[in-house]
Motif scaffolding. Structure first.
Motif, PDB file in Angstrom:
ATOM      1  N   GLU A  79     -10.899  31.128 -11.721  1.00 55.16           N
ATOM      2  CA  GLU A  79     -10.036  30.589 -10.647  1.00 55.16           C
ATOM      3  C   GLU A  79     -10.652  31.125  -9.357  1.00 55.16           C
ATOM      4  OE1 GLU A  79      -6.174  32.037 -11.867  1.00 55.16           O
ATOM      5  OE2 GLU A  79      -6.349  31.052 -13.812  1.00 55.16           O
ATOM      6  N   TYR A 120      -4.943  27.054 -11.743  1.00 55.52           N
ATOM      7  CA  TYR A 120      -4.770  25.779 -11.042  1.00 55.52           C
ATOM      8  C   TYR A 120      -3.573  25.140 -11.708  1.00 55.52           C
ATOM      9  CZ  TYR A 120      -9.669  26.844 -10.058  1.00 55.52           C
ATOM     10  OH  TYR A 120     -10.826  27.485  -9.714  1.00 55.52           O
ATOM     11  N   HIS A 161      -5.816  22.227  -7.714  1.00 54.92           N
ATOM     12  CA  HIS A 161      -6.651  21.293  -8.498  1.00 54.92           C
ATOM     13  C   HIS A 161      -7.621  21.995  -9.432  1.00 54.92           C
ATOM     14  CE1 HIS A 161      -4.945  18.252  -6.005  1.00 54.92           C
ATOM     15  NE2 HIS A 161      -5.588  18.622  -4.911  1.00 54.92           N
ATOM     16  N   ASN A 162      -7.601  21.623 -10.697  1.00 52.56           N
ATOM     17  CA  ASN A 162      -8.519  22.224 -11.664  1.00 52.56           C
ATOM     18  C   ASN A 162      -9.906  21.580 -11.556  1.00 52.56           C
ATOM     19  OD1 ASN A 162      -9.905  23.225 -13.801  1.00 52.56           O
ATOM     20  ND2 ASN A 162      -8.285  22.893 -15.314  1.00 52.56           N
ATOM     21  N   ARG A 218     -12.513  22.388 -13.301  1.00 52.14           N
ATOM     22  CA  ARG A 218     -13.334  22.716 -14.474  1.00 52.14           C
ATOM     23  C   ARG A 218     -13.535  21.526 -15.410  1.00 52.14           C
ATOM     24  NH1 ARG A 218      -9.832  27.888 -14.655  1.00 52.14           N
ATOM     25  NH2 ARG A 218      -8.480  26.647 -15.999  1.00 52.14           N
ATOM     26  N   ASP A 219     -12.799  20.423 -15.200  1.00 56.21           N
ATOM     27  CA  ASP A 219     -12.876  19.269 -16.094  1.00 56.21           C
ATOM     28  C   ASP A 219     -14.319  18.761 -16.170  1.00 56.21           C
ATOM     29  OD1 ASP A 219     -12.762  16.837 -17.340  1.00 56.21           O
ATOM     30  OD2 ASP A 219     -11.027  16.101 -16.204  1.00 56.21           O
ATOM     31  N   ASN A 242      -8.938  23.169  -2.627  1.00 51.73           N
ATOM     32  CA  ASN A 242      -8.365  24.423  -3.127  1.00 51.73           C
ATOM     33  C   ASN A 242      -8.622  25.593  -2.161  1.00 51.73           C
ATOM     34  OD1 ASN A 242      -7.358  23.399  -5.527  1.00 51.73           O
ATOM     35  ND2 ASN A 242      -9.211  23.872  -6.701  1.00 51.73           N
TER      36      ASN A 242
END
Ligand SMILES: [Zn+2]
Length: 842
Positions: A186, A274, A359-360, A362-363, A378
């Motif tokens: 993060e 996130y 918002h993540n 890592r996708d 972010n």
């Protein structure tokens, strides 16, 4: 500031010396075994002191001795050296700051006379942790006065309140604290922090200069460099550091804990991600019962609303709402356990908030531009929360200080905590979030120390001191609450500024099963119940005779070696320190034996190692004659094959066991053999004994016949036993109890070599128990009778009172022990470690 003017060639030594001046050795590393301690020491000795001619060193030392003594809060400037560029740093694909770019950024900040950069410790893998302190420069005299007023807050809250009334705090720079990137994957809190620091360091805006005129701002750039680089939540030891603050088993939590204690900040942010929607605490209930929550919430809800306004004010189309759990949720995001950094900081008087950016990134389906856009947003959100927090804290500086002093005053006066009285907080609370528990504080806690070398008592006293809890020690026997305690006992008077923290360490906790339907993480912890020391309670209203008690700032060594030349040295190994001593002797090839009465003994010829163990682990040895060892058995377990999670491996390493992760494929391939191990510890599904080939099946049977020990824990440990046809027993593992956990009272079989001298309480997570015991299966430990659930959250626990939770037996020559409890959980319950050691040593 004085270190910066020294010649570059002296940089390494300057660093070492300044660390030594301002940060005394982290005291409660849990008395790590020497094999663990040495590499860290070696790092300090060699890496931080590059070649330095003796003459230079002498010149430097004379410079240093002329320098003014460093005040605890006064920042210093360390020399920040580059680390090699790492193209694999997980920050790079996110367009964020890789760890190797942090050092140059910090050196650039050091160009500002407002900024000091300190190395406050090293990560599990040895990487530097940086604290940046920003404030309007102060002279040494000004820092001395700043320190006096800073210390006065918790040392004498009444005097501090009077000083505030008299205007003495008007010019005092109040401390504000930000921690970032504790979860390594993060990332953006670190990037936002560097942006904010750049502004604070170089901006001439009135807003910035006024902020720095009235505050000392302390920011941890990354609390988890190992995880930042690897792209993992955990640190290099596999630990979630944001579950470790009340345990402090990890170097990252110990380093930041020391800084929180150093500054007692008024506000504290911990930047995470996130959660889809930006999340800003305060939390849902139940609220930690040792906070002065009425004072916390009236500040936290307003600071939260101010941060919300700033986040929404960014105008980012994808950031249109903020979740403040206290206002928006009815349960599931509580602040019950001080395993979390902001909750831990609340015990030092901070208004603490976890902040989750939305918002993540890592996708893996994201394209690089999409990912960079998310991390840009972010970072902006994180920055907005930090800046809004600073601005709000600045505007409300005296109100925050007054409430912090009131927290400390209530503690020192032994006053009750109070329900929420703030209209805004009451009006915004959703569900039961405005309900608080009012703690019933006892008059004092006593940790009796009647036995010479009580390492459990010493360890707990040291831990309390490391947490800034006031501890006194009895110079002579004394009476309190109708009980008499021996000289040497440690006393924690609950009339003290940080009594909330003392209570959270020394109280067993509370059963919150019926208070809220779900909890976010664990609901119980307790050094008093789980660390193996006896802790007595002096009831509220009792007198406490201070004449027998002296304040202590360190715990006296407990080690002792009897004079003369005894045939054998005896000692107890019922604590972590005792286990460490046993394993140190075994590692050194010294024969260790255990008598039927549980005394461990080593030969008199091992005197120098005995002296080392007395000094290192605080062990008090006794003289033992040869006759006393009749019938004693050898203890020679050094190497343990493991299939276990990171926290249990860490606990085994702390005890001094050498572990190797094993599975069937590794045995089949000859990577290791059963003969390489003295014992097996299995608690994960990775080692299925049915997958051993015929040759290794035979080797496993021969190893068992030769007397190997096998310890299994939890469902996977039981499954290993079942698949290898070891113990004839079933496990009950209800799925609906997956998130239940807590502290339980247990009944131990006094004849059991595993639990015969074990603590009367234990810890469970995802509680299980054994049933269907076949022939030859002994019950070593059971849940207690009705009322056995002492603290935590576990719906339906009443149904399993009295059920077996530790069982053992002999299978094909091997001693097998199965635990349904959690004796090594997150390396926290040190007082339960001896059960595992005893089982391995069989
Ligand atoms: Zn997080």
């Amino acid at each position: 500031m004085w270190t910066r003017s020294l010649p570059a060639g002296l940089a390494g030594l300057v660093l070492t010396v300044s660390v030594a001046l301002a940060a005394p050795a982290a005291p409660d590393d849990g008395a790590l075994a020497p094999s663990q301690r040495t590499p860290e020491d070696r790092t300090q000795a060699s890496d931080l002191t590059p070649s330095l001619a003796p003459a230079d060193a002498a010149a430097l030392l004379s410079t240093l001795s002329a320098a003014p003594a460093q005040l605890p809060g006064q920042p210093r400037d360390d020399v920040i050296v580059d680390v090699p560029e790492n193209p694999a740093d997980a920050s790079i694909p996110l367009n964020l700051t890789p760890y190797h770019a942090i050092a140059p950024a910090l050196r650039a900040l050091q160009e500002s006379d407002r900024v000091s950069v300190e190395i406050i410790g090293q990560s599990a893998l040895g990487r530097d942790l940086h604290l940046v302190v920003v404030t309007d420069p102060m002279s040494d005299a000004e820092w001395t006065e700043w320190q006096r007023l800073s210390d006065l807050r918790s040392a004498d809250p009444d005097a501090a309140l009077a000083a505030m009334e008299a205007g003495e705090y008007d010019d005092w720079k109040s401390p504000l604290f930000v921690n970032s990137n504790i979860h390594g994957n993060e990332w953006e809190g670190t990037d936002a922090t560097l942006q904010v620091l750049d502004e604070l360091a170089f901006s001439s805006d009135a807003e910035v200069t006024e902020l720095l005129d009235q505050h000392v701002i302390a920011m941890v750039v990354t609390n988890n460099p190992d995880g930042r680089i690897a792209g993992t939540r955990s640190n290099g030891n596999g630990f979630d550091i944001n579950r470790d603050y009340i345990t402090a088993s990890q170097p990252e939590s110990r380093a930041v804990r020391a800084q929180l204690i150093r500054y007692d900040p008024l506000t504290m942010l911990d930047e995470h991600g996130y959660t889809g929607t930006t999340l800003i605490e305060p939390t849902t209930g139940p609220h930690g019962e040792n906070y002065e929550y009425d004072l916390y919430i009236r500040q936290a809800i307003r600071n939260g609303l101010a941060m919300e306004e700033a986040v929404l004010g960014l105008g980012e189309p994808s950031v249109t709402e903020v979740n403040i759990p206290f206002r928006n949720q009815t349960d599931g995001w509580d602040d019950w356990p001080p395993i979390f950094t902001p909750m831990y900081a609340m015990y030092h008087g901070a208004v603490g908030h976890t902040v989750e950016i939305p918002h993540n990134p890592r996708d893996p389906e994201l394209t690089p531009p999409e990912r960079h856009e998310l991390t840009r947003i972010n970072t902006a959100v994180s920055r907005a929360t930090i800046e809004a927090n600073f601005a709000w804290a600045h505007e409300n500086r005296m109100s925050l200080l007054a409430d912090q002093l009131e927290i400390f005053r209530r503690g020192a006066a032994g006053e009750s905590s109070r329900p929420i009285g703030d209209d805004l907080a009451l009006s915004l609370a959703l569900g039961d979030n405005a309900k608080t528990f009012l703690q019933d504080y006892p008059r004092a806690y006593v940790i009796p120390a009647e036995r010479r070398g009580d390492t459990g008592a010493a360890r707990l006293a040291r831990f309390l001191l490391d947490n800034d809890v006031e501890v006194r020690q009895a110079r002579r026997p004394f009476t309190a609450g109708g009980a008499t305690y021996p000289a040497g006992s440690y006393v924690v008077d609950m009339f003290q500024a940080k009594r909330g923290l003392a209570s959270t360490i020394l109280d067993v906790g509370r059963d919150v099963t019926t208070n809220f339907p779900t909890m976010y993480d664990i609901s119980a912890w307790s050094q008093a119940s789980l660390w193996g020391a006896d802790v007595a309670t002096v009831p509220a209203g009792s007198a406490l005779d201070g004449r027998a008690l002296s304040p202590i700032s360190a715990v006296a060594p407990t080690g002792y070696v009897p004079p003369g030349r005894p045939a054998h040295y005896g000692f107890a190994a019922g604590t972590l320190a005792g286990i460490q001593a046993v394993n140190t002797f075994v590692d050194a090839g010294v024969p260790v034996r255990r008598t039927a009465s549980g005394v461990f003994a080593v030969p008199g010829s091992a005197r120098s190692l005995v002296e080392d163990a007395a000094a290192t682990y605080g062990i008090a040895f006794s003289a033992v004659g040869t006759a006393a060892l009749r019938g004693a058995v050898a203890v020679d377990v050094a190497r343990v094959g493991t299939s276990a999670p990171a926290d249990e491996l860490h606990a085994l390493a702390r005890m001094g066991f050498a572990t190797t992760n094993v599975n069937a494929a590794g045995f089949n391939a000859g990577t290791y053999a059963f003969a390489d191990f003295d014992a097996l510890y299995v608690s994960t599904a990775g080692f299925d004994p049915r997958q051993l080939d015929a040759t290794r099946q035979a080797a496993f049977a021969a190893w068992r016949a030769g007397g190997g020990s096998i310890v299994g824990r939890g469902a996977s440990g039981w499954a290993f036993s079942d698949r290898a046809a070891l113990l004839d027993v079933d496990l009950v593992d209800p799925r609906e109890w997956n998130s239940a956990n807590g502290i339980v009272a247990v009944t131990n079989d006094p004849a059991s070599p595993v639990t015969g001298t074990a603590s009367p309480s234990s810890f469970v997570s995802n509680p299980q128990h054994f049933t269907g015991l076949g022939a030859g299966v002994r019950v070593d430990q059971r849940f207690g009778d009705e009322g056995f659930f002492l603290a935590g959250h576990w719906i339906g626990h009443e149904a399993v009172a009295g059920q077996p939770v530790v069982v053992s037996g002999v299978a094909g020559g091997a001693d097998v022990t199965l635990f349904a409890t959690e004796p090594l959980y997150r390396s926290h319950p040190e007082g339960l470690f001896p059960q595992v050691a005893n089982a391995l040593w069989q």
